[in-house]
Structure formats: C-alpha cells, structure tokens
Design a protein around this motif. Structure first.
Motif, mmCIF file in Angstrom:
data_model
loop_
_atom_site.group_PDB
_atom_site.id
_atom_site.type_symbol
_atom_site.label_atom_id
_atom_site.label_comp_id
_atom_site.label_asym_id
_atom_site.label_seq_id
_atom_site.Cartn_x
_atom_site.Cartn_y
_atom_site.Cartn_z
ATOM 1 N N GLY A 1 0.499 -1.194 -0.084
ATOM 2 C CA GLY A 1 0.066 0.322 -0.139
ATOM 3 C C GLY A 1 1.074 1.604 -0.340
ATOM 4 O O GLY A 1 0.640 1.857 -0.646
ATOM 5 N N LYS A 2 1.882 1.194 0.701
ATOM 6 C CA LYS A 2 2.820 2.234 0.790
ATOM 7 C C LYS A 2 3.110 2.484 -0.269
ATOM 8 O O LYS A 2 3.334 3.675 -0.764
ATOM 9 N N GLY A 3 4.001 1.570 -1.166
ATOM 10 C CA GLY A 3 4.678 1.787 -2.445
ATOM 11 C C GLY A 3 3.731 2.448 -3.310
ATOM 12 O O GLY A 3 4.750 2.982 -4.277
ATOM 13 N N PHE A 4 2.641 2.212 -3.845
ATOM 14 C CA PHE A 4 1.714 2.289 -4.943
ATOM 15 C C PHE A 4 1.780 4.105 -3.911
ATOM 16 O O PHE A 4 1.739 4.492 -5.083
ATOM 17 N N ILE A 5 0.887 3.720 -2.694
ATOM 18 C CA ILE A 5 1.033 5.339 -3.002
ATOM 19 C C ILE A 5 2.482 6.384 -3.177
ATOM 20 O O ILE A 5 2.252 7.470 -3.676
ATOM 21 N N PHE B 1 -4.277 -3.725 -2.198
ATOM 22 C CA PHE B 1 -4.639 -5.026 -1.561
ATOM 23 C C PHE B 1 -4.058 -4.685 -0.285
ATOM 24 O O PHE B 1 -4.270 -4.898 1.140
ATOM 25 N N GLY B 2 -2.375 -4.626 -0.822
ATOM 26 C CA GLY B 2 -1.596 -3.731 0.300
ATOM 27 C C GLY B 2 -1.988 -3.041 1.594
ATOM 28 O O GLY B 2 -2.261 -3.769 2.651
ATOM 29 N N GLY B 3 -3.124 -1.908 1.206
ATOM 30 C CA GLY B 3 -3.344 -1.153 2.237
ATOM 31 C C GLY B 3 -4.652 -1.273 3.866
ATOM 32 O O GLY B 3 -4.653 -1.541 4.522
ATOM 33 N N MET B 4 -5.480 -1.715 3.159
ATOM 34 C CA MET B 4 -6.935 -2.929 2.917
ATOM 35 C C MET B 4 -6.032 -4.040 3.947
ATOM 36 O O MET B 4 -6.179 -3.816 5.022
ATOM 37 N N ALA B 5 -5.514 -4.925 3.844
ATOM 38 C CA ALA B 5 -5.144 -6.149 3.933
ATOM 39 C C ALA B 5 -4.222 -5.255 5.461
ATOM 40 O O ALA B 5 -4.074 -6.045 7.043
ATOM 41 N N PHE B 6 -2.983 -4.694 5.189
ATOM 42 C CA PHE B 6 -2.488 -4.106 6.543
ATOM 43 C C PHE B 6 -3.885 -3.258 8.123
ATOM 44 O O PHE B 6 -3.055 -3.229 9.215
#
Length: 408
Positions: A43-47, A190-195
């Motif tokens: 999530g952070k990487g995408f942002i 996916f990364g943001g929501m999973a975290f």
C-alpha cells in the motif's frame, strides 16, 4: 460465446480488480492478521510511486493552463472564486461536525476499563501552527506557487510557443507513464486494506463505534445533501459524478489517501467538461484548502474528546474552536494520517481539552481516514465543477454511458 463476451469487459476493468483487491485484503486481515500486516509495504509503495507524479503533473497542468489563458486577469479571478468557495464550504463542514457531535454526543460513553495513554508525544512536532512552516513543509503548495509564476512569465517571453510545445510533449509523456502505473492500483489497494484490518482488527472499534458511525453518517449527509444540493443548483446529479469517478473512489478507499487519485481525477474532470486552466488551479489548491471530510472529522473529534473528559465548552469557546480549525485544517494535506497530526495541533492550541485524549483515537483514526479522503476527493471535484461553471468555461458534461443510464 455471449457469456465470454459479457465476462471479458469485467475481467479487463480496473475497477473490478481494485474491488477484488479490497475484498481480498479484508479477508486476509481477518483470517491471517500477522501476514496481512506485512502487506503494508504494498500500500505504501503504491502511494510513493503515485507521489512521484504529483509535482510534475501539477506543474505541467498549471503552467500550460495559465500560458494558454491569454487573459492573465482570469488567473486571479479563478483563484479568488476558488478560495472563497473553499472557505465557505469547509467552514460549513466544520459547523456541521460540531452540531452533529452535540446532538448525538458520541463522547458520552462509559470510560470504565478504557486505559488512557499519554498521547502528548504525538503533538510535539506540530504543537505551534505556522503558515511559513506549513508552506515550507508542503511540496504541493511550493510547486503550485512556482507553476503559477512560470505560467505568467511564459506569456511575456519571446519564444513562448516553442517552450509550450516542449511542455506539452512532457505532459503527454508523464500522463502516458501514469497510465501504466495505475495498473498497480489493485496491489496498492490490497496492501492498504490488508494492513488496516490485520493491524487494528474490529474488536478495538467497539468503544469508539458511535463516533465512527456519526462521522461516516455525517460525511454521507454532507456529500448527498450539501454537495448534492450545490450540484443540483447547476442541474447536475451527484450520482452521475460519483459513478463517473468510481475508480478514483475505490483507489482512495483502498489506500486511504486522496493523493493517490489526484492525477487521474484531474484528467477525468477535464474529460468531463471542466476547462484545463480551472482544473489545474482548483484541484491542487483544493488538496490543501478544501478538505471537507477532514474538517468534519476534526470538529467531531474535538467535541468527542471534550465530552469524554466532561469538559464544558461555552458558545464562544465553540466558535473559537471552529476558528482555530479553519486555520489548522488547512495544514491537513491529502496524505494518510495528516488529519491526526492536525488534530494534535488543534488540541494544543485550545489549551482546555487534554491532549492525552488522542490515545483514544489512535485505534480508529486509520478507519476514518478512508471516509475523510473520499469526502475530500468528492468535495474537490464539486468545487472544480462549480468554479468552471461560474467562469462559463464548462462544456456539455460527459459522464459516460453508465452514469447517464443511471440518471435516466
């Protein structure tokens, strides 16, 4: 054959995969929280990748917009209209948040068994609000200022056309690269929501469930009744707009950052009918000055903490809180978690509500950031439409086939 033809558009639709990613992230966070927490990097990487495009897109869009205006007086007029709209609507959002918090009193809960930690450490860096410090720390405002100056200067140089052509080629390249980056949106969502689900879980939300319900309900009312009424005045349906920007809303939902959708929302508003100069000025400025969702959250959170500690606030003190938030909320850029830092600054400035109360909000701030970011995005989209219409620089709106069918 017909089944394959009907399924194929869905499987190639970015919105579908973003939605699948969000559902998958929730499932992973619930059933395998330890693994889900490790997905934060996605999530952070995408942002972070999206942020690379923010500055060049803002700069190129504004410079090309201003240089193409011809009438430099129009730049100041658009800016004045935008700032006036921002202040009126964001102040209304603050007032609505205060009123709802006093009506439903989310802070009047049983405090037994709830440990209040020392949250003062979160306020140190932001205790004193400074416009100069805000400007120095806000890259968006710096780029915005530089772009306006360059755009104005371009109208006075001899080889203006040659420079504009170079900038136009650069703009095509940047937006072309962004198109491919957006294919990574499902991974970021996916990364943001999973975290989020894996880190905080749902059990921690029970004591603050009432506050969350009030915040979400208030923002929904603000979107559909306040912003909806503004658009209805111009004979535009809020539902049409929401369907038109659904991809951006899903990206914001997954990443909790309205910045992740900034480049694509600017392009969509232009395609919809808003003029490029208005989009280039209003949208980036709105990311610092027109944060309706953040305004609602901040005002409700302050009143919530006052109720939690049984701190009585008279009418003048409430007006003072709204006045302080009118300033400090302008420091809450569209970055995940910035609203919490601004809240810390506001509590320190008030000097009446215990700063330690921030510990109560630590567990749910992340969950409310999605609502803030989505409301901010919708609010800035509406502001852009309104300013463009007021400039009589708005072509016949094109929301796409799906939203037209819904409206009909």
């Amino acid at each position: 054959m017909n089944t394959k033809l009907s399924i194929r558009p869905i499987l190639t639709n970015l919105t579908f995969w973003v939605l699948v990613a969000i559902v998958s992230g929730i499932a992973l966070g619930h059933f395998a929280p330890n693994t889900a927490v490790k997905m934060e990097i996605a999530g952070k990487g995408f942002i972070e990748i999206i942020k690379i495009f923010i500055a060049p897109i803002i700069f190129l869009t504004i410079v090309l917009g201003i240089s193409g205006m011809g009438n430099l007086k129009k730049v100041g007029r658009i800016g004045a209209k935008a700032l006036l709209y921002f202040e009126i609507v964001s102040t209304l959002a603050l007032a609505i948040g205060v009123v709802v918090a006093y009506i439903f009193r989310p802070g009047k809960i049983d405090k037994s068994g709830l440990a209040i930690g020392d949250a003062a450490k979160y306020t140190g860096a932001s205790a004193d609000f400074s416009w100069w410090a805000f400007f120095l720390s806000n890259v968006t405002l710096q780029v915005l200022t530089a772009a306006i100056l360059v755009g104005i200067l371009l109208n006075y140089i001899r080889h203006r056309e040659a420079v504009v052509r170079i900038l136009e080629r650069a703009s095509v390249f940047v937006f072309g690269a962004l198109k491919y980056v957006m294919y990574l949106a499902p991974i970021g969502a996916f990364g943001g929501m999973a975290f989020t689900i894996g880190k905080f879980g749902l059990a921690t939300l029970i004591p603050l469930g009432k506050l969350m319900l009030c915040v979400y309900a208030t923002m929904a009312v603000f979107i559909f009744f306040v912003l909806g009424a503004i658009l209805r005045y111009y004979r535009i349906s809020i539902w049409q707009l929401l369907l038109y920007i659904k991809e951006e809303l899903l990206i914001v939902l997954g990443t909790s950052s309205s910045e992740a959708a900034l480049p694509s929302i600017m392009r969509k508003l232009e395609k919809m009918g808003c003029s490029k100069p208005v989009v280039g000025l209003v949208v980036p400025t709105g990311y610092s000055f027109n944060l309706d969702g953040t305004s609602i959250y901040l005002s409700m959170a302050v009143i919530f903490l006052a109720q939690l500690y049984n701190v009585h606030l008279n009418f003048l003190e409430i007006l003072s809180i709204i006045g302080i938030l009118m300033v400090t909320s302008k420091g809450a850029a569209g970055v995940t978690g910035s609203g919490f830092i601004v809240l810390a600054s506001t509590l320190t400035a008030i000097h009446k509500i215990p700063v330690e109360g921030l510990a109560f909000l630590l567990g749910v701030d992340k969950f409310m950031s999605e609502a803030r970011a989505i409301t901010n995005l919708i609010g800035n989209s509406v502001a852009t439409i309104v300013v463009s219409l007021s400039e009589k620089d708005f072509t016949e709106p094109d929301f796409g086939q799906e939203s037209r069918e819904f409206a009909n």
